[in-house]
Scaffold this motif. Structure first.
Motif, short mmCIF file in Angstrom:
data_model
loop_
_atom_site.label_atom_id
_atom_site.label_comp_id
_atom_site.label_asym_id
_atom_site.label_seq_id
_atom_site.Cartn_x
_atom_site.Cartn_y
_atom_site.Cartn_z
N ARG A 119 0.83 -1.20 0.00
CA ARG A 119 0.00 0.00 0.00
C ARG A 119 0.87 1.25 0.00
N ARG A 120 1.92 1.25 0.81
CA ARG A 120 2.80 2.43 0.89
C ARG A 120 3.51 2.70 -0.44
N ILE A 121 3.85 1.64 -1.15
CA ILE A 121 4.65 1.80 -2.37
C ILE A 121 3.78 2.07 -3.60
N LEU A 122 2.64 1.39 -3.69
CA LEU A 122 1.89 1.39 -4.95
C LEU A 122 0.76 2.40 -5.01
N THR A 123 0.32 2.94 -3.89
CA THR A 123 -0.84 3.82 -3.93
C THR A 123 -0.48 5.30 -3.99
N ARG A 171 -16.91 17.51 -22.98
CA ARG A 171 -16.54 17.51 -21.57
C ARG A 171 -15.02 17.34 -21.42
N LEU A 172 -14.44 18.07 -20.49
CA LEU A 172 -13.01 17.98 -20.20
C LEU A 172 -12.84 17.79 -18.70
N GLU A 173 -12.21 16.68 -18.28
CA GLU A 173 -12.09 16.40 -16.85
C GLU A 173 -10.85 15.55 -16.58
N TYR A 174 -10.54 15.40 -15.25
CA TYR A 174 -9.40 14.59 -14.83
C TYR A 174 -9.81 13.13 -14.66
N GLU A 175 -8.83 12.24 -14.87
CA GLU A 175 -8.96 10.82 -14.55
C GLU A 175 -7.66 10.39 -13.85
N THR A 176 -7.69 9.22 -13.24
CA THR A 176 -6.50 8.69 -12.58
C THR A 176 -6.26 7.26 -13.04
N GLY A 177 -5.01 6.99 -13.46
CA GLY A 177 -4.59 5.62 -13.72
C GLY A 177 -5.07 5.00 -15.01
N VAL A 178 -5.57 5.79 -15.97
CA VAL A 178 -6.04 5.21 -17.23
C VAL A 178 -4.89 5.07 -18.22
N PRO A 208 -0.41 3.82 -14.73
CA PRO A 208 -0.86 3.49 -13.36
C PRO A 208 -0.47 4.56 -12.36
N ARG A 209 -1.45 4.95 -11.53
CA ARG A 209 -1.25 5.88 -10.42
C ARG A 209 -0.96 7.32 -10.87
N LYS A 210 -1.09 7.59 -12.16
CA LYS A 210 -0.84 8.94 -12.66
C LYS A 210 -2.14 9.55 -13.19
#
Length: 436
Positions: free
Chosen positions: A35-39, A347-354, A357-359
Motif C-alpha cells: 500500500r505504501r509503495i503502490l498507492t 466535456r473535459l475532466e481529470y482521470e487517474t490511472g487510465v 498506473p497511479r498517474k
C-alpha cells in the motif's frame, strides 16, 4: 569524496535467517508495504511513505536510504532522522553488494572514517540491505542502539519487507519499461511516417504548384482573348462557347487541384516539426479556439453543450496540432447530424490511472446525437483515406490525422458509436502539472 586509493576495509557478514525467522511476518505487513509503495502518485511520495513505514515498523532505529547516482557512486536520498546540509550533496562510494548483511566494527574502518563517518551520525555496526531491480538500485543502512533490531524476529520481518519491495519494484519497472518501449516504437513509427509524408508532399507539391500557376495564367489569357476575337457572328458564337466551356473546365480543374493540396497539407501532420514548438498548453484554450474557428461556418447546424472547467487543464505539446485534431473531430460530429435538434456535448475532466498506473491524465469527450457509425465501418475509421462520405465531401484523413496527433502527444483516442444513436470520441492525454 575521498581518495579512491584507500582500500575498502569494511567487514560485512551475510545475515542467515532460520526458517522460523523467515516465516515471522504476517499478511497485514505485506499489504501495508504494498500500500505504501503502490498507492502514491509519485516516486518521491512513494519513497517518503516507505521510509516512514520502516521507521514505524522498527522503533528506535535510524534509517539511511541511498540510490545509485553514478557508476560506483551513491547519494543519500532519505533518512530518519532527517539529515540536511552537505550530506545531501555528497557522493559515497559503494562498499558492498551483499543483499542482506551485517556491517561490523565501523569505528575501526579507515574507509568508513574517510567516506561516511564525516557525514553520518556515529555508529559501530549497521544492517546493510541492497535492492537492485532492472535500472533501480538502492542501498539501505539501519542502525540502532537497541538490541531489538538484531533479534531473529526483527531480521525476519526486515527480510520479508525487502522481498515485498522487490516484487513491487519489479512490477513498477516492468510497467515503465512497457510504456517506454511503446514510446520508442511510436517515435520510430512517426519518424518513418514523417519521411514518407515529407517525400510525398514534396513530390506532389512541386508539380501542383506549376500546374495551378499555369492554369491560372491560361484562364487569364482566355478572358483577354475573348475581348479581341474578330470573326463572323456564327464563328464568334462557336468560339465563345468553346471559351466558356474551357473556362468552366479550368475552374473545375483548379478546384480539384485545391482538394489535392488540402490532402497534402493534412499529410504533413505525420512529419514531426521541431521540438522547440512544444510547450505547456491549457486544453481549455485549445478547445475554445477550435470552436471559435468553426462555429461561424457551421452556423446553427447543431447546438454545442460545453462548459469550460474552472481551473487550467495542462498538457505538454503543440497547440496548433492539438487544435487541428480537435477541429477534425468536432467537424465530424457536426457532419454526422442531419436532424434539427442536433447536440454536441464536450466535456473535459481529470482521470487517474487510465494512461499510466497511479498517474493523472485528462479526458476530453466529444459526444453527438448524429447518425452514428456502423460496426462494420467502425473498425476502419482510423485508416487513412477511409470515408463513408460522398465523393468530394472529404478525403478520409480527418480521423487518421487526429489519431496521429493524439498519439504524438503520448495520448490515446477511442470511439464508440451506434447507428441511429450517435458517436462518442474520448481523448486521453497525460497531465504535466499536478493538481491538488
Amino acid at each position: 569524496m575521498g581518495h579512491a586509493s584507500i582500500e575498502n576495509d569494511i567487514q560485512t557478514k551475510p545475515v542467515i535467517l532460520s526458517d522460523e525467522a523467515r516465516l515471522c511476518a504476517n499478511p497485514d505487513l505485506t499489504l501495508d508495504t504494498l500500500r505504501r509503495i503502490l498507492t502514491s502518485e509519485s516516486q518521491d511520495e512513494s519513497i517518503d511513505l516507505f521510509v516512514d513505514f520502516m521507521s514505524e515498523t522498527f522503533a528506535d532505529t535510524d534509517i539511511y536510504l541511498f540510490t545509485l547516482h553514478e557508476l560506483d557512486s551513491l547519494r543519500l536520498i532519505r533518512s530518519r532522522p532527517l539529515l540536511t546540509g552537505p550530506v545531501r550533496e555528497q557522493c559515497f562510494p559503494i562498499f558492498t553488494h551483499n543483499e542482506f548483511c551485517c556491517i561490523e566494527q565501523l569505528k575501526h574502518s579507515r574507509f568508513w572514517a574517510e567516506h561516511y563517518a564525516p557525514f553520518l551520525p556515529a555508529m559501530s555496526q549497521a544492517l546493510g540491505v541492497t535492492i537492485q531491480v532492472h535500472s533501480r538500485y538502492y542501498m539501505m543502512l539501519l542502525t540502532s542502539e537497541s538490541e531489538a533490531l538484531w533479534q531473529p524476529n526483527s531480521l525476519g520481518t526486515l527480510h520479508h519487507i525487502i522481498e515485498v519491495v522487490k516484487i513491487a519494484l519489479t512490477y513498477i519497472t516492468s510497467t515503465e519499461m512497457m510504456y517506454n518501449n511503446r514510446d520508442v516504437e511510436q517515435t520510430e513509427k512517426f519518424a518513418s511516417l514523417g519521411k514518407l509524408a515529407a517525400g510525398v508532399a514534396h513530390e506532389i507539391n512541386n508539380p501542383l504548384g506549376f500546374i495551378m500557376s499555369n492554369l491560372g495564367t491560361l484562364s487569364a489569357y482566355m478572358r483577354e482573348f475573348k475581348q479581341f476575337v474578330s470573326m463572323s457572328e456564327t464563328q464568334k458564337t462557336a468560339v465563345e462557347e468553346i471559351l466558356n466551356d474551357s473556362e468552366a473546365i479550368i475552374s473545375e480543374t483548379l478546384e480539384g487541384l485545391s482538394r489535392i493540396q488540402n490532402v497534402v497539407s493534412s499529410l504533413n501532420v505525420y512529419n514531426h516539426v521541431s521540438s522547440s514548438n512544444i510547450g505547456v498548453v491549457d486544453l481549455r484554450d485549445v478547445i475554445s479556439s477550435s470552436l471559435g474557428l468553426i462555429l461561424g461556418e457551421l452556423k446553427m447546424q447543431a447546438r454545442i453543450d460545453y462548459q469550460a472547467p474552472d481551473r487550467p487543464m495542462y498538457v505538454k505539446g503543440q497547440s496548433n496540432k492539438l487544435q487541428q485534431a480537435f477541429i477534425h473531430l468536432i467537424m465530424n460530429a457536426f457532419q454526422s447530424i442531419t436532424h434539427t435538434d442536433g447536440v454536441i456535448c464536450i466535456r473535459l475532466e481529470y482521470e487517474t490511472g487510465v494512461l499510466i498506473p497511479r498517474k493523472r491524465n485528462l479526458c476530453l469527450s466529444i459526444q453527438d446525437n448524429g447518425k452514428g457509425i456502423s460496426e462494420e465501418h467502425l473498425e476502419h475509421i482510423f485508416e487513412p483515406f477511409f470515408t463513408t462520405k460522398q465523393v468530394g465531401s472529404g478525403a478520409g484523413l480527418g480521423l487518421s490525422v487526429a489519431k496521429e496527433i493524439i498519439e504524438e502527444h503520448f495520448g490515446l483516442i477511442s470511439i464508440e458509436s451506434e447507428l441511429g444513436k450517435g458517436t462518442q470520441v474520448e481523448i486521453r492525454l497525460p497531465c504535466v502539472v499536478s493538481m491538488p
